[in-house]
Structures are given as C-alpha cells and as structure tokens.
Write a protein that holds these residues in place. Structure first.
Motif, mmCIF file in Angstrom:
data_model
loop_
_atom_site.group_PDB
_atom_site.id
_atom_site.type_symbol
_atom_site.label_atom_id
_atom_site.label_comp_id
_atom_site.label_asym_id
_atom_site.label_seq_id
_atom_site.Cartn_x
_atom_site.Cartn_y
_atom_site.Cartn_z
ATOM 1 N N GLU A 139 0.829 -1.213 0.000
ATOM 2 C CA GLU A 139 0.000 0.000 0.000
ATOM 3 C C GLU A 139 0.858 1.256 0.000
ATOM 4 O O GLU A 139 0.545 2.243 -0.682
ATOM 5 N N ALA A 140 1.956 1.230 0.758
ATOM 6 C CA ALA A 140 2.859 2.389 0.788
ATOM 7 C C ALA A 140 3.447 2.657 -0.590
ATOM 8 O O ALA A 140 3.588 3.815 -1.002
ATOM 9 N N LEU A 141 3.795 1.598 -1.319
ATOM 10 C CA LEU A 141 4.330 1.773 -2.669
ATOM 11 C C LEU A 141 3.273 2.326 -3.610
ATOM 12 O O LEU A 141 3.525 3.273 -4.370
ATOM 13 N N ARG A 142 2.097 1.733 -3.589
ATOM 14 C CA ARG A 142 1.034 2.172 -4.497
ATOM 15 C C ARG A 142 0.666 3.638 -4.267
ATOM 16 O O ARG A 142 0.285 4.353 -5.196
ATOM 17 N N THR A 143 0.800 4.088 -3.029
ATOM 18 C CA THR A 143 0.380 5.443 -2.680
ATOM 19 C C THR A 143 1.483 6.475 -2.870
ATOM 20 O O THR A 143 1.212 7.611 -3.282
ATOM 21 N N HIS A 144 2.743 6.096 -2.603
ATOM 22 C CA HIS A 144 3.795 7.103 -2.496
ATOM 23 C C HIS A 144 4.984 6.922 -3.432
ATOM 24 O O HIS A 144 5.780 7.844 -3.591
ATOM 25 N N ALA A 145 5.163 5.743 -4.055
ATOM 26 C CA ALA A 145 6.370 5.498 -4.857
ATOM 27 C C ALA A 145 6.204 5.997 -6.285
ATOM 28 O O ALA A 145 5.153 5.843 -6.897
ATOM 29 N N SER A 146 7.276 6.568 -6.810
ATOM 30 C CA SER A 146 7.296 6.914 -8.239
ATOM 31 C C SER A 146 7.920 5.797 -9.066
ATOM 32 O O SER A 146 7.730 5.736 -10.282
ATOM 33 N N ALA A 147 8.653 4.893 -8.423
ATOM 34 C CA ALA A 147 9.249 3.731 -9.085
ATOM 35 C C ALA A 147 9.740 2.773 -8.007
ATOM 36 O O ALA A 147 10.011 3.193 -6.872
ATOM 37 N N ALA A 148 9.868 1.506 -8.358
ATOM 38 C CA ALA A 148 10.383 0.523 -7.397
ATOM 39 C C ALA A 148 10.816 -0.738 -8.127
ATOM 40 O O ALA A 148 10.323 -1.054 -9.212
ATOM 41 N N LEU A 149 11.742 -1.470 -7.523
ATOM 42 C CA LEU A 149 12.119 -2.812 -7.973
ATOM 43 C C LEU A 149 12.765 -3.542 -6.816
ATOM 44 O O LEU A 149 13.158 -2.919 -5.815
ATOM 45 N N ASP A 150 12.846 -4.864 -6.935
ATOM 46 C CA ASP A 150 13.516 -5.611 -5.870
ATOM 47 C C ASP A 150 14.975 -5.824 -6.235
ATOM 48 O O ASP A 150 15.373 -5.773 -7.399
ATOM 49 N N ILE A 151 15.782 -6.027 -5.210
ATOM 50 C CA ILE A 151 17.232 -6.174 -5.387
ATOM 51 C C ILE A 151 17.544 -7.657 -5.490
ATOM 52 O O ILE A 151 17.620 -8.368 -4.486
ATOM 53 N N SER A 152 17.726 -8.122 -6.718
ATOM 54 C CA SER A 152 18.072 -9.523 -6.937
ATOM 55 C C SER A 152 19.495 -9.679 -7.453
ATOM 56 O O SER A 152 20.180 -10.645 -7.116
ATOM 57 N N ASP A 153 19.954 -8.739 -8.258
ATOM 58 C CA ASP A 153 21.265 -8.864 -8.901
ATOM 59 C C ASP A 153 22.355 -8.022 -8.239
ATOM 60 O O ASP A 153 23.479 -7.983 -8.748
ATOM 61 N N GLY A 154 22.053 -7.365 -7.147
ATOM 62 C CA GLY A 154 23.050 -6.546 -6.466
ATOM 63 C C GLY A 154 22.550 -5.113 -6.314
ATOM 64 O O GLY A 154 21.890 -4.573 -7.207
ATOM 65 N N LEU A 155 22.869 -4.500 -5.185
ATOM 66 C CA LEU A 155 22.390 -3.141 -4.912
ATOM 67 C C LEU A 155 22.774 -2.172 -6.017
ATOM 68 O O LEU A 155 21.935 -1.413 -6.510
ATOM 69 N N MET A 156 24.033 -2.163 -6.440
ATOM 70 C CA MET A 156 24.473 -1.175 -7.423
ATOM 71 C C MET A 156 23.831 -1.402 -8.786
ATOM 72 O O MET A 156 23.398 -0.452 -9.453
ATOM 73 N N LYS A 157 23.751 -2.652 -9.217
ATOM 74 C CA LYS A 157 23.161 -2.927 -10.522
ATOM 75 C C LYS A 157 21.684 -2.552 -10.540
ATOM 76 O O LYS A 157 21.187 -1.939 -11.498
ATOM 77 N N ASP A 158 20.973 -2.892 -9.486
ATOM 78 C CA ASP A 158 19.545 -2.590 -9.458
ATOM 79 C C ASP A 158 19.285 -1.111 -9.179
ATOM 80 O O ASP A 158 18.280 -0.562 -9.653
ATOM 81 N N LEU A 159 20.190 -0.461 -8.461
ATOM 82 C CA LEU A 159 20.074 0.980 -8.292
ATOM 83 C C LEU A 159 20.252 1.691 -9.633
ATOM 84 O O LEU A 159 19.558 2.668 -9.931
ATOM 85 N N THR A 160 21.161 1.191 -10.455
ATOM 86 C CA THR A 160 21.339 1.740 -11.801
ATOM 87 C C THR A 160 20.048 1.619 -12.609
ATOM 88 O O THR A 160 19.653 2.532 -13.339
#
Length: 336
Positions: A211-232
């Motif tokens: 619910e917090a994501l649906r209401t407040h996030a402009s984008a999101a993803l889960d970290i599966s391949d590494g923080l830096m790669k997914d942050l990119t």
C-alpha cells in the motif's frame, strides 16, 4: 536428492500426492486434474504476472534442503510482485527433475512450498512436471493483483526523488559464503552466521509495503542482482552520490565488513537480497516513512537522484570507492 527411502511411482503419484494438496483454497485449480487453470479477478483490479526460475548449481546447491529450495523458488517471485505493489494470489510450477525423486525429498519440497504460500497468501493452480538430462530446474510463474491503475513500474523516478531501501543489504551474499563454507567468518558468533545463512536460504518478500508503494512510490524494484546494478536500473540514467555508511547493514554484516573492509564490494554487488529499492518524491517522504513504519518495514534513505551527477559510492570522508563488481549477470564470466 536423498539416496534413502522409496522413489515416487509415477508422475500422477507425484502430482496428486504431493502437489495437488497445495491447490486447496483455489477452486480454479481443479485439484490439478485439468490442463489449465481459471482465475476470476476481483472487480477493479489488474492482474500482474512475473516469472523467475531457479536452477541447481546456479541459484542453489543440489544438496540443499528441499524445503529451503521450494521456499526460495516462490519467494523470489513474490518479491517481484512486492516491488509492484501487488498482492500474490496464485502461482504455476514447472518442475524439471533429473530423475524420479525420493518420497522424502518431494514431501519436504511440498512442505516448503506450503509454508511459503501460506506466508505469501497464494495457492498453486497448475504447471507441469518433467524429466530433464540437466540439473533440477524450478520455474515459477506467479500471479498477483493490484488495484486498477496502481501498478508501480521500475521506471518513473525523477531527479530529486529520494531512494529508499528496505531491510538490510549484503546479508545473503555473505550468507552464501557461510552456506558454502561453515568455517567462513570465524570472528562472527554462531548466531550471526546462522542469521546470514538464513537470509540466503529463505528471503523475505516485502509484501507488507504494498500500500505504501502504491500510494507514495514513483518507481520501485527488488534487489536480486546486487544493490548497485539494481540501483542503476531504478535511476534510469540519473545519478546519485551514495555514502556507503548510509547503506543499512545487519549487525552480522557490519561485523564481517569491519573485520574485512574488502567485503564492501560483496555487499554492494553480491545480490540475492530481495529487498526493495523505492523512489519517492520529496513531498511524499514523510508519508512514505509513516506508512512503512505502520507496515512494520524498516526503510533507509540512500540519498536523492540527480540529473547532473553520475552514480557513485563514497566512503566516510567522501572519497569515491572503486567498485569493479556492480552485480550479477548470468552471461558474464565475472558472474558469481
């Protein structure tokens, strides 16, 4: 697979004895006696589909506890739904086995699936079982539901948005080392090593943050391949000056890194965290924090995205850190 006990008699035996019970509560699964399944979505909802297989020797060890293997197979898919703000409702399982499994093995595997689907709120509704000349392969396609128009995309972050991360980072990559070598990190306590190993074996999708994501996030993803790669991926061409000290670490991971500073690269690029990266506009930060707290999910602010800078990591005194390994890639020779 265990070398003791009886093997299953045939495919029907496997499906009806061990997998069909996982469909209870899902009438459209028809107890796995049909060639397809039926889902009637709730009014004013969109269905969300994602698929993420796991393979022996790549994502888990062939000798792992089958209950842990099953949990991970479903959890990594539920994590993708969590990042979309979606609620799991059902999944399909394609199970390719290198031989007829022992009853003890498939029973434990089914128990692991049962525990995972109970935790995540979904049921098995179909799939297939096969023999393969290759390693054990488990393909899960999970189906979720999200209120119409509320799907949270990976793209959508804007310059000025703050990037939040759930939980702690690096535990799973360190836990993999413990799992492969129980003598790893001898300076840690047995409780700390067990904590890291469990984070590797049984990731926890952050579904409560939906619910917090649906209401407040402009984008999101889960970290599966590494923080830096997914942050990119989340940044989408924007930059961020990431202070390493802002990355949330568990007590065990912080102790391991304090003993061996080179583990910073493992923490940044090791992968398998299955935490969420969330972009939040400045005006929504306070409400997002409050919503996350109400959901019981810890979130940490990693800083603001900026169109005028590159993505970089700096240490405590602001010196850029040289990072050679940004994350995992199945087709790269540098993959873990």
């Amino acid at each position: 697979m265990s070398a003791s006990g009886d093997r299953i008699a045939n495919e029907t035996d496997l499906i009806q004895t061990y997998l069909a019970p996982l469909t209870r509560g899902a009438p459209g699964a028809f107890e796995l006696r049909d060639d397809a399944a039926l889902i009637a979505p709730e009014p004013e909802t969109d269905l969300v589909f994602t698929s993420d297989p796991i393979i022996a020797g790549v994502h888990f060890f062939p000798t792992d506890n089958p209950a842990d293997i099953a949990w991970k197979a479903l959890a990594v898919n539920a994590s993708d739904l969590a990042a979309k703000g979606a609620k799991p409702i059902a999944y399909m399982l394609n199970l390719a086995l290198p031989g007829p499994p022992m009853r003890e093995w498939i029973s434990n595997f089914a128990n692991g699936l049962h525990a995972a689907q109970d935790r995540f709120g979904c049921h098995l509704i179909g799939g297939d079982t096969d023999m393969t000349p290759g390693p054990l392969s488990i393909g899960v396609t999970i189906i979720g539901a999200v209120p119409t128009g509320k799907f949270v995309r990976r793209q959508g972050a804007a310059s000025g948005d703050h990037v939040f991360v759930t939980g702690t980072i690096g535990d799973s990559a360190l836990g993999l080392r413990v799992h492969a070598d129980p003598s790893a990190f001898p300076h840690l306590t047995s409780v700390e090593r067990a904590f890291l190993e469990d984070r590797y074996l049984r990731p926890t999708p952050r579904l409560a943050l939906g619910e917090a994501l649906r209401t407040h996030a402009s984008a999101a993803l889960d970290i599966s391949d590494g923080l830096m790669k997914d942050l990119t991926r989340l940044a989408g061409g924007l930059g961020l000056r990431l202070h390493f000290d802002l990355i949330p670490l568990s007590k065990a991971a912080a102790s391991a890194r304090a003993h061996d500073p080179a583990l910073a690269e493992t923490i940044l690029g090791g992968g398998d965290d299955y935490e969420l990266l969330v972009a939040v506009a400045p005006a929504a930060i306070a409400d997002f924090r409050n919503a996350a707290q109400a959901a019981g999910i810890a979130v940490s602010d990693l800083g603001a995205l900026d169109a005028n800078i590159s993505l970089q990591v700096v240490d405590a005194d602001g010196t850029p850190m040289a990072i050679e390994r940004f994350g995992y890639d199945h087709f790269s020779r540098s993959a873990r």
